[in-house]
Write a protein that holds these residues in place. Structure first.
Motif, PDB file in Angstrom:
ATOM      1  N   THR A   4       2.266   8.675   3.715  1.00  0.00           N
ATOM      2  CA  THR A   4       1.693   9.965   3.492  1.00  0.00           C
ATOM      3  C   THR A   4       0.206  10.058   3.142  1.00  0.00           C
ATOM      4  O   THR A   4      -0.397  11.184   2.988  1.00  0.00           O
ATOM      5  N   ASP A   5      -0.250   9.074   2.780  1.00  0.00           N
ATOM      6  CA  ASP A   5      -1.627   8.989   1.998  1.00  0.00           C
ATOM      7  C   ASP A   5      -2.575   9.013   3.378  1.00  0.00           C
ATOM      8  O   ASP A   5      -3.866   9.360   3.144  1.00  0.00           O
ATOM      9  N   ALA A   6      -2.094   8.982   4.562  1.00  0.00           N
ATOM     10  CA  ALA A   6      -3.030   8.816   5.626  1.00  0.00           C
ATOM     11  C   ALA A   6      -2.775  10.479   6.286  1.00  0.00           C
ATOM     12  O   ALA A   6      -1.779  11.051   6.050  1.00  0.00           O
ATOM     13  N   PRO A   7      -4.063  10.980   6.783  1.00  0.00           N
ATOM     14  CA  PRO A   7      -4.026  12.371   7.434  1.00  0.00           C
ATOM     15  C   PRO A   7      -2.747  12.472   8.388  1.00  0.00           C
ATOM     16  O   PRO A   7      -2.800  11.961   9.434  1.00  0.00           O
ATOM     17  N   ASN A   8      -2.046  13.229   7.927  1.00  0.00           N
ATOM     18  CA  ASN A   8      -0.670  13.628   8.916  1.00  0.00           C
ATOM     19  C   ASN A   8       0.074  12.316   9.387  1.00  0.00           C
ATOM     20  O   ASN A   8       0.864  12.447  10.286  1.00  0.00           O
ATOM     21  N   GLY A   9      -0.338  11.362   8.609  1.00  0.00           N
ATOM     22  CA  GLY A   9       0.572  10.020   9.021  1.00  0.00           C
ATOM     23  C   GLY A   9       0.013   9.611  10.424  1.00  0.00           C
ATOM     24  O   GLY A   9       1.029   8.964  11.282  1.00  0.00           O
ATOM     25  N   SER A  10      -0.970   9.875  10.820  1.00  0.00           N
ATOM     26  CA  SER A  10      -1.458   9.631  12.495  1.00  0.00           C
ATOM     27  C   SER A  10      -2.447   8.558  12.459  1.00  0.00           C
ATOM     28  O   SER A  10      -3.453   8.691  11.548  1.00  0.00           O
ATOM     29  N   PHE A  11      -2.443   7.543  13.048  1.00  0.00           N
ATOM     30  CA  PHE A  11      -3.357   6.504  13.404  1.00  0.00           C
ATOM     31  C   PHE A  11      -3.748   6.314  14.717  1.00  0.00           C
ATOM     32  O   PHE A  11      -3.207   6.656  15.590  1.00  0.00           O
ATOM     33  N   ASP A  12      -4.944   5.351  14.924  1.00  0.00           N
ATOM     34  CA  ASP A  12      -5.061   5.007  16.244  1.00  0.00           C
ATOM     35  C   ASP A  12      -4.328   3.717  16.612  1.00  0.00           C
ATOM     36  O   ASP A  12      -3.797   3.968  17.690  1.00  0.00           O
ATOM     37  N   VAL A  13      -4.034   2.777  15.804  1.00  0.00           N
ATOM     38  CA  VAL A  13      -3.061   1.694  15.824  1.00  0.00           C
ATOM     39  C   VAL A  13      -1.957   1.719  14.644  1.00  0.00           C
ATOM     40  O   VAL A  13      -2.684   1.721  13.661  1.00  0.00           O
ATOM     41  N   ILE A  14      -0.809   1.373  15.071  1.00  0.00           N
ATOM     42  CA  ILE A  14       0.084   0.900  13.919  1.00  0.00           C
ATOM     43  C   ILE A  14       0.439  -0.701  14.278  1.00  0.00           C
ATOM     44  O   ILE A  14       0.824  -0.855  15.478  1.00  0.00           O
ATOM     45  N   ILE A  15       0.504  -1.379  13.445  1.00  0.00           N
ATOM     46  CA  ILE A  15       0.857  -2.687  13.401  1.00  0.00           C
ATOM     47  C   ILE A  15       2.061  -2.865  12.621  1.00  0.00           C
ATOM     48  O   ILE A  15       1.993  -2.826  11.346  1.00  0.00           O
ATOM     49  N   VAL A  16       3.300  -3.429  13.343  1.00  0.00           N
ATOM     50  CA  VAL A  16       4.424  -3.665  12.422  1.00  0.00           C
ATOM     51  C   VAL A  16       4.648  -5.012  12.068  1.00  0.00           C
ATOM     52  O   VAL A  16       4.344  -5.958  12.962  1.00  0.00           O
ATOM     53  N   ASP A 213      10.394   8.360   7.173  1.00  0.00           N
ATOM     54  CA  ASP A 213       9.150   8.622   7.535  1.00  0.00           C
ATOM     55  C   ASP A 213       8.719   8.280   8.944  1.00  0.00           C
ATOM     56  O   ASP A 213       9.063   7.227   9.384  1.00  0.00           O
ATOM     57  N   ARG A 214       7.903   9.285   9.640  1.00  0.00           N
ATOM     58  CA  ARG A 214       7.369   8.638  11.068  1.00  0.00           C
ATOM     59  C   ARG A 214       5.858   8.818  10.573  1.00  0.00           C
ATOM     60  O   ARG A 214       5.172   9.372  10.181  1.00  0.00           O
ATOM     61  N   LEU A 215       5.492   7.465  11.525  1.00  0.00           N
ATOM     62  CA  LEU A 215       3.839   7.331  11.742  1.00  0.00           C
ATOM     63  C   LEU A 215       3.668   7.599  13.264  1.00  0.00           C
ATOM     64  O   LEU A 215       4.409   7.139  14.058  1.00  0.00           O
ATOM     65  N   THR A 216       2.452   8.131  13.595  1.00  0.00           N
ATOM     66  CA  THR A 216       2.385   8.435  15.077  1.00  0.00           C
ATOM     67  C   THR A 216       1.024   7.629  15.210  1.00  0.00           C
ATOM     68  O   THR A 216      -0.081   7.577  14.645  1.00  0.00           O
ATOM     69  N   ALA A 217       0.890   7.271  16.407  1.00  0.00           N
ATOM     70  CA  ALA A 217      -0.127   6.421  17.046  1.00  0.00           C
ATOM     71  C   ALA A 217       0.012   6.186  18.589  1.00  0.00           C
ATOM     72  O   ALA A 217       1.055   6.091  19.113  1.00  0.00           O
ATOM     73  N   GLY A 218      -1.192   6.284  19.210  1.00  0.00           N
ATOM     74  CA  GLY A 218      -0.967   5.927  20.743  1.00  0.00           C
ATOM     75  C   GLY A 218      -0.799   4.186  21.101  1.00  0.00           C
ATOM     76  O   GLY A 218      -0.672   4.006  22.214  1.00  0.00           O
ATOM     77  N   GLN A 219      -1.082   3.442  19.986  1.00  0.00           N
ATOM     78  CA  GLN A 219      -0.955   2.076  20.154  1.00  0.00           C
ATOM     79  C   GLN A 219      -0.191   1.395  19.000  1.00  0.00           C
ATOM     80  O   GLN A 219      -0.201   1.764  17.851  1.00  0.00           O
ATOM     81  N   VAL A 220       0.994   0.397  19.270  1.00  0.00           N
ATOM     82  CA  VAL A 220       1.512   0.015  18.421  1.00  0.00           C
ATOM     83  C   VAL A 220       1.667  -1.502  18.900  1.00  0.00           C
ATOM     84  O   VAL A 220       1.970  -1.792  19.947  1.00  0.00           O
ATOM     85  N   ALA A 221       1.412  -2.289  17.776  1.00  0.00           N
ATOM     86  CA  ALA A 221       1.405  -3.707  17.874  1.00  0.00           C
ATOM     87  C   ALA A 221       2.634  -4.556  17.220  1.00  0.00           C
ATOM     88  O   ALA A 221       2.577  -4.123  15.935  1.00  0.00           O
TER      89      ALA A 221
END
Length: 483
Positions: A4-16, A213-221
């Protein structure tokens, strides 16, 4: 930092995955201006990075089976290129990183009286031949002049050579440096575990954490090592990839009895389905000893007594007898991500915006600067400098050996477990055991599948692991349907 520290939990890329591969990719992308989240539990359960010897080399891992195929040689050449990237990579991790992280000055490979000529001698020779082929420096060392080595007489080294370009790093300190550099570059470290990759149709939309929690991004690695499989199971295209299993291994950190340590890595060639016995200096009289390798369908988080006893006996018998009186500071368990065809999975994951970087087995940490740069380029829509097509995650099983060759390899590697555990047999028994064991392996591979044969370590383990046998049979049946 929480999601939740990121704006709206939204990113360009999420890396798991917050091991070396995941953090390295995150660092490259963050430095290129991307809003990146790296998701992983801070204590990294089941990871391979935290328990690794972190040897920065590829020649010491060479086997005759690796260089006998185009796929194996492709993998080796990626490793050679990665070796050349490490000085600049370490320099980019902050002031004094190289001095802090590098713990070994080269690697010394020993050929000792343990093992079998069909494995140890041939792999020892193969390492030297490939060093010569690729014009890499090495120098012979008289076993009597081996610094620090004091093996028991019946385990003494017979030959040795030193590879000055294959060093080692402190893996725990490396993870700290990578994390700090990633955050300093603007990346977001999200403590937690991803349980699902979210997608709408054929487009990735983010991930869901165990917390809900959900994180959003158009790219996930996906770079979660052997635990990546749980995420792939629920995704379209996951059934077209080779399944991942774990190469569970045990290592120890110990304070040497006399407060000394060698300057270089000391290791044997790979043997008995594992990565060879190796001892890595960690500074201030501390050494790392590793590592065992057992294929397991599920990642492991605790050491079996047999693996720990075996490892410690090998260390004091084959490297330095005085280690017998050295206090053990830490027992470590790691899980190497192993695809069931034995090769990396690097590339697009079958859903738009999904990327896979796992299956690197024993090479993930060493390859991390190269793989991070290459995968970042692909995520950003740029051409890569290296051809990863062979290791595309969506593929038929890579078969580098004939069934007969795999049977031979399984037999020799299995048989070699005995000498390293100090067995003694009447001379005739070697032949008699072979008369029974080899036909048993032949029958077994036919039971696994009528056509496709897994790598030797999976053939061996599947004989006493019904879950692995089931996984292989189902995968090969899918392979025939899909391909």
């Amino acid at each position: 930092m929480s999601a939740t520290d990121a704006p709206n939990g939204s990113f360009d890329v999420i890396i798991v995955g917050n091991g070396v591969l995941g953090l390295s990719l995150g660092l490259v992308l963050a430095r290129r201006g991307q809003a990146v989240a790296v998701v992983g539990e801070p204590h990294r359960p089941y990871a391979g990075s935290t328990a690794s010897g972190a040897m920065l080399g590829c020649f010491g891992e060479i086997t005759t089976t690796l260089v006998a195929s185009d796929a194996g040689r492709t993998k080796l050449e990626l490793g050679i290129k990665a070796t050349g990237m490490w000085p600049e990579w370490l320099a980019g991790l902050g002031d004094g990183a190289a001095d802090e992280l590098l713990t070994a000055d080269g690697t010394t490979v020993i050929l000792n009286t343990i093992g079998m000529a069909e494995i140890d001698d041939t792999n020892f020779r193969a390492i030297r031949e490939e060093l010569t082929r690729y014009d890499q420096p090495f120098e012979d060392v008289d076993p009597l002049d081996l610094e620090w080595v004091d093996a028991e007489p019946i385990s003494r080294p017979l030959r040795a050579f030193h590879i000055p370009g294959e060093h080692a790093v402190n893996s725990a300190a490396l993870l700290v440096r990578l994390h700090d550099a990633f955050v300093a570059a603007g990346g977001t470290a999200v403590p937690g575990e991803a349980i699902r990759v979210d997608h709408t149709g054929d487009q990735v939309t983010g991930v869901t954490l165990t917390s809900g929690d959900r994180l959003t991004a158009g790219q996930v690695a996906l770079a979660a090592g052997s635990r990546t499989q749980g995420l792939l199971n629920e995704l379209p295209g996951g059934d077209r990839m080779p399944p991942l299993v774990s190469g569970y291994g045990v290592s120890v950190l110990m304070k040497t009895f006399d407060g000394t340590a060698p300057r270089s890595v000391i290791r044997t060639p790979n043997r008995s389905f594992a990565c060879g016995l190796h001892l890595v200096p960690r500074g201030e009289g501390q050494v790392y000893v590793g590592a065992t390798n057992v294929i397991s369908v599920q990642p492991r988080d605790a050491a079996d007594m047999r693996d720990l006893v075996f490892l410690l006996q090998c260390a004091h018998r084959q490297i330095r007898m005085g280690l017998w009186g050295s206090p053990i500071q830490k027992i470590q368990v790691g899980n190497r991500p192993v695809s069931v065809d034995g090769f990396p999975m690097l590339g697009a994951g079958g859903v738009d915006g999904l990327w896979i970087m796992t299956g690197t087995y024993r090479d993930g940490l060493h390859l991390s600067p190269l793989v991070a740069q290459e995968m970042a380029a692909r995520i950003l829509g740029e051409p890569g400098a290296e051809d990863f097509e062979l290791f595309n995650p969506i593929r038929k099983p890579i078969q580098t050996m004939t069934r007969e060759q795999i049977i031979d390899n399984t037999f020799i590697e299995q048989f070699a477990i005995g000498p390293e555990q100090d067995w003694t047999l009447p001379v005739d028994w070697h032949h008699w055991i072979g008369m029974d064991l080899r036909p048993a392996i032949e029958r077994w591979v036919a039971e696994i599948d009528p056509e496709i044969t897994p790598p030797a370590e999976l053939v061996f383990t599947s004989r006493f692991d019904p879950d692995l046998l089931k996984l292989l049979r189902e995968y090969y049946a899918r392979t025939r349907e899909l391909w």
